[in-house]
Design a protein around this motif. Structure first.
Motif, PDB file in Angstrom:
ATOM      1  N   GLN A   7       0.817  -1.202   0.000  1.00 48.74           N
ATOM      2  CA  GLN A   7       0.000   0.000   0.000  1.00 48.74           C
ATOM      3  C   GLN A   7       0.862   1.269   0.000  1.00 48.74           C
ATOM      4  N   LEU A   8       2.039   1.212   0.627  1.00 52.77           N
ATOM      5  CA  LEU A   8       2.958   2.349   0.563  1.00 52.77           C
ATOM      6  C   LEU A   8       3.381   2.624  -0.883  1.00 52.77           C
ATOM      7  N   ARG A   9       3.600   1.569  -1.643  1.00 55.15           N
ATOM      8  CA  ARG A   9       3.956   1.754  -3.049  1.00 55.15           C
ATOM      9  C   ARG A   9       2.809   2.433  -3.810  1.00 55.15           C
ATOM     10  N   VAL A  10       1.593   2.032  -3.487  1.00 51.68           N
ATOM     11  CA  VAL A  10       0.430   2.642  -4.146  1.00 51.68           C
ATOM     12  C   VAL A  10       0.347   4.131  -3.814  1.00 51.68           C
ATOM     13  N   LEU A  11       0.465   4.468  -2.537  1.00 53.27           N
ATOM     14  CA  LEU A  11       0.356   5.873  -2.143  1.00 53.27           C
ATOM     15  C   LEU A  11       1.515   6.696  -2.706  1.00 53.27           C
ATOM     16  N   THR A  12       2.700   6.109  -2.764  1.00 52.48           N
ATOM     17  CA  THR A  12       3.836   6.825  -3.337  1.00 52.48           C
ATOM     18  C   THR A  12       3.594   7.129  -4.806  1.00 52.48           C
ATOM     19  N   ALA A  13       3.039   6.166  -5.527  1.00 57.78           N
ATOM     20  CA  ALA A  13       2.701   6.405  -6.932  1.00 57.78           C
ATOM     21  C   ALA A  13       1.646   7.496  -7.056  1.00 57.78           C
ATOM     22  N   GLN A  14       0.683   7.499  -6.152  1.00 54.93           N
ATOM     23  CA  GLN A  14      -0.368   8.509  -6.192  1.00 54.93           C
ATOM     24  C   GLN A  14       0.174   9.909  -5.907  1.00 54.93           C
ATOM     25  N   LEU A  15       1.209  10.003  -5.100  1.00 49.85           N
ATOM     26  CA  LEU A  15       1.787  11.313  -4.787  1.00 49.85           C
ATOM     27  C   LEU A  15       2.298  12.012  -6.048  1.00 49.85           C
ATOM     28  N   SER A  16       2.733  11.241  -7.021  1.00 49.33           N
ATOM     29  CA  SER A  16       3.239  11.836  -8.259  1.00 49.33           C
ATOM     30  C   SER A  16       2.118  12.258  -9.193  1.00 49.33           C
ATOM     31  N   GLN A  17       0.850  11.960  -8.820  1.00 50.95           N
ATOM     32  CA  GLN A  17      -0.274  12.220  -9.709  1.00 50.95           C
ATOM     33  C   GLN A  17      -1.349  13.075  -9.040  1.00 50.95           C
ATOM     34  N   SER A  18      -0.989  13.798  -8.017  1.00 53.82           N
ATOM     35  CA  SER A  18      -1.986  14.586  -7.286  1.00 53.82           C
ATOM     36  C   SER A  18      -2.633  15.622  -8.194  1.00 53.82           C
ATOM     37  N   ARG A  19      -3.935  15.831  -8.025  1.00 50.60           N
ATOM     38  CA  ARG A  19      -4.654  16.782  -8.870  1.00 50.60           C
ATOM     39  C   ARG A  19      -4.373  18.226  -8.485  1.00 50.60           C
ATOM     40  N   GLY A  20      -3.970  18.461  -7.257  1.00 51.46           N
ATOM     41  CA  GLY A  20      -3.748  19.825  -6.822  1.00 51.46           C
ATOM     42  C   GLY A  20      -3.389  19.869  -5.355  1.00 51.46           C
ATOM     43  N   PRO A  21      -3.250  21.071  -4.801  1.00 54.12           N
ATOM     44  CA  PRO A  21      -2.761  21.211  -3.419  1.00 54.12           C
ATOM     45  C   PRO A  21      -3.599  20.458  -2.389  1.00 54.12           C
ATOM     46  N   SER A  22      -4.916  20.511  -2.502  1.00 56.07           N
ATOM     47  CA  SER A  22      -5.749  19.875  -1.479  1.00 56.07           C
ATOM     48  C   SER A  22      -5.590  18.363  -1.490  1.00 56.07           C
ATOM     49  N   ALA A  23      -5.682  17.765  -2.702  1.00 58.14           N
ATOM     50  CA  ALA A  23      -5.521  16.317  -2.797  1.00 58.14           C
ATOM     51  C   ALA A  23      -4.105  15.900  -2.425  1.00 58.14           C
ATOM     52  N   HIS A  24      -3.121  16.686  -2.850  1.00 54.48           N
ATOM     53  CA  HIS A  24      -1.731  16.367  -2.527  1.00 54.48           C
ATOM     54  C   HIS A  24      -1.502  16.395  -1.016  1.00 54.48           C
ATOM     55  N   GLN A  25      -2.061  17.391  -0.350  1.00 58.50           N
ATOM     56  CA  GLN A  25      -1.894  17.496   1.095  1.00 58.50           C
ATOM     57  C   GLN A  25      -2.517  16.298   1.802  1.00 58.50           C
ATOM     58  N   ARG A  26      -3.695  15.883   1.330  1.00 58.48           N
ATOM     59  CA  ARG A  26      -4.327  14.730   1.979  1.00 58.48           C
ATOM     60  C   ARG A  26      -3.542  13.453   1.712  1.00 58.48           C
ATOM     61  N   LEU A  27      -3.004  13.314   0.501  1.00 57.53           N
ATOM     62  CA  LEU A  27      -2.177  12.147   0.211  1.00 57.53           C
ATOM     63  C   LEU A  27      -0.933  12.126   1.092  1.00 57.53           C
ATOM     64  N   CYS A  28      -0.360  13.304   1.343  1.00 52.42           N
ATOM     65  CA  CYS A  28       0.792  13.374   2.247  1.00 52.42           C
ATOM     66  C   CYS A  28       0.413  12.892   3.644  1.00 52.42           C
ATOM     67  N   ALA A  29      -0.749  13.293   4.103  1.00 52.16           N
ATOM     68  CA  ALA A  29      -1.204  12.849   5.425  1.00 52.16           C
ATOM     69  C   ALA A  29      -1.408  11.340   5.448  1.00 52.16           C
ATOM     70  N   LEU A  30      -1.996  10.781   4.386  1.00 53.57           N
ATOM     71  CA  LEU A  30      -2.201   9.335   4.320  1.00 53.57           C
ATOM     72  C   LEU A  30      -0.868   8.592   4.280  1.00 53.57           C
ATOM     73  N   ALA A  31       0.097   9.142   3.535  1.00 52.11           N
ATOM     74  CA  ALA A  31       1.420   8.514   3.486  1.00 52.11           C
ATOM     75  C   ALA A  31       2.101   8.590   4.847  1.00 52.11           C
ATOM     76  N   GLY A  32       1.989   9.740   5.519  1.00 51.92           N
ATOM     77  CA  GLY A  32       2.576   9.876   6.850  1.00 51.92           C
ATOM     78  C   GLY A  32       1.986   8.893   7.834  1.00 51.92           C
ATOM     79  N   ASP A  33       0.685   8.683   7.722  1.00 50.54           N
ATOM     80  CA  ASP A  33      -0.017   7.695   8.552  1.00 50.54           C
ATOM     81  C   ASP A  33       0.576   6.307   8.320  1.00 50.54           C
ATOM     82  N   LEU A  34       0.670   5.907   7.048  1.00 45.24           N
ATOM     83  CA  LEU A  34       1.081   4.545   6.732  1.00 45.24           C
ATOM     84  C   LEU A  34       2.568   4.312   6.973  1.00 45.24           C
ATOM     85  N   PHE A  35       3.397   5.344   6.773  1.00 41.56           N
ATOM     86  CA  PHE A  35       4.819   5.187   7.085  1.00 41.56           C
ATOM     87  C   PHE A  35       5.012   4.936   8.581  1.00 41.56           C
ATOM     88  N   GLN A  36       4.165   5.510   9.422  1.00 39.21           N
ATOM     89  CA  GLN A  36       4.265   5.217  10.855  1.00 39.21           C
ATOM     90  C   GLN A  36       3.928   3.755  11.126  1.00 39.21           C
TER      91      GLN A  36
END
Length: 415
Positions: free
Chosen positions: A150-179
């Protein structure tokens, strides 16, 4: 139900053959068969197109594939690979880490836009389910493959964010899962990889302006130094975490959890007064109302306070105070790992009193759990007990216990 079987059922429900999928994605039919058989997963660049073919969101596809990964046979799981396979697995994981670090450093407006929005709620739901499973399972290592997929999936999604809001939420989801990934590696005593995970969790949480999550990532990172008894390294990181927590949600328990870990650090440095003050600050969690934690990267609700006090007092040599607190903790509904920690501390108290019966009563079930679960955290508690056993090795049963811990440590190093 395994994720591969779900892919099979979904394809059949849409009236598609394996060849239809293969032709659309420009892969071999046998490749689709391996996906459905759970033998491997689609490459990341194929997943958006596969999701469209199956008429599901990418997050729904990710959930299917994650369940598939968790049901792979042991021989196919990277968390149980050995020798050259383990080296390849580690290099691949470090590649994901490096890519994630680079993507987190990019501002959202420098990233490519997607035509279709991803269902971020689906990713959040999967993160939550993974934390729940981690909390409930005793063999934490079995979670490694599915979490890192799932980390690989979220990392791939980070490169495809639609904009600041979606990118910020993806960062939060990645931070959650990296923990969560860090917790799994920490439990396996792989502190170096855990530290990488926590560092990336902190970076992702920073990018998301998620102060509580950021503080928790730093606290977990500091806890590695606490476990290694390098308290001087832990203290400044915990100070930083406390500062971040003050900028977070005052209704969450973040600042009180930081205080509890700070108490352990002060105890390790022999500072009773500072330890007691930190424990008193941690008690403030009991005055909170409502949902004070999220059950994932933040799980502190005050139920651990007796354990924290017992551990701190045992470290400080205040054995009567420690025994009272730890005995109280045993009356609570503890997870197997937490119970093992309490029993280990009680065994240490018994050893310091030269009471072999108290040592054996409390240490024997811990040793059995460590053998069953292969938990590095539980094994670490037993290794901490060993130096206290040395003066009692003339006792046959204590010598057998010590030999059992030696065997456990030796087998864990050979895994």
């Amino acid at each position: 139900m395994a994720g591969g079987h779900e892919l099979f059922e979904r394809r059949r429900a849409l009236g598609l053959s394996q060849q239809d999928i293969a032709d659309a994605l420009e892969v071999e039919r046998s490749t689709v068969g391996r996906w459905e058989g759970g033998k491997n997963s689609p490459a990341l660049h194929l997943r958006p197109r596969l999701a469209k073919l199956l008429k599901i969101t990418q997050s729904e596809l990710a959930i299917m594939l994650a369940r598939c990964t968790s049901n792979q046979p042991a021989a196919q799981r990277p968390d149980l690979a050995e020798n050259d396979d383990m080296a390849l697995y580690r290099r691949d994981l470090l590649r994901v880490f490096s890519l994630a670090a680079a993507l987190l450093a990019l501002p959202a407006h420098d990233l490519a836009d997607l035509d279709d929005a991803d269902d971020l709620d689906g990713y959040a739901l999967l993160n939550s389910r993974l934390w729940q499973t981690f909390t409930l399972t005793s063999a934490k290592a079995t979670m490694r493959a599915v979490v890192e997929e799932q980390l690989r999936v979220l990392t791939a999604q980070l490169s495809q964010s639609r904009g600041p809001s979606a990118h910020q939420r993806l960062c939060a989801l990645a931070g959650d899962l990296f923990q969560l990934a860090g917790e799994i590696h920490f439990d396996a005593s792989d502190y170096t990889t855990a530290a990488h995970c926590y560092a990336l969790a902190a970076e992702a949480s920073k990018a998301a302006s998620a102060y509580d999550q950021w503080a928790c990532a730093l606290t977990r990172h500091a806890f590695i130094s606490v476990y290694e008894r390098n308290f001087a390294n832990a203290e400044p990181m915990l100070d930083a975490a406390a500062g971040l927590a003050r900028r977070g949600d005052s209704q969450l328990s973040t600042r009180y959890w930081v205080a509890a870990v700070q108490a352990e650090t002060f105890a390790g440095q022999g500072n009773l007064a500072a330890c007691q003050r930190a424990l008193d600050r941690a008690e403030g969690v009991l005055a909170l109302h409502g949902p004070v934690h999220n059950g994932g990267w933040l799980r502190f609700d005050g139920s651990r306070l007796a354990e924290e006090r017992g551990t701190c007092f045992a470290t400080l040599g205040r054995l009567d105070l420690a025994e009272s607190a730890l005995t109280d903790a045993l009356q609570q509904n503890l997870s197997p790992r937490r119970r093992a920690g309490v029993l280990s501390d009680l065994a240490v108290i018994g050893a310091r009193r030269r009471d072999p019966d108290q040592v054996l009563i409390h240490a024997a079930p811990v040793l059995q759990q460590a053998r069953t679960t292969k938990s590095g955290v539980v094994s670490s508690k037993l290794r901490g007990l060993q130096p206290h056993l040395t003066p009692m090795l003339a006792n046959t049963k204590i010598a057998q216990l010590n030999a059992g811990i030696d065997d456990l440590v030796g087998s864990s190093r050979n895994r």
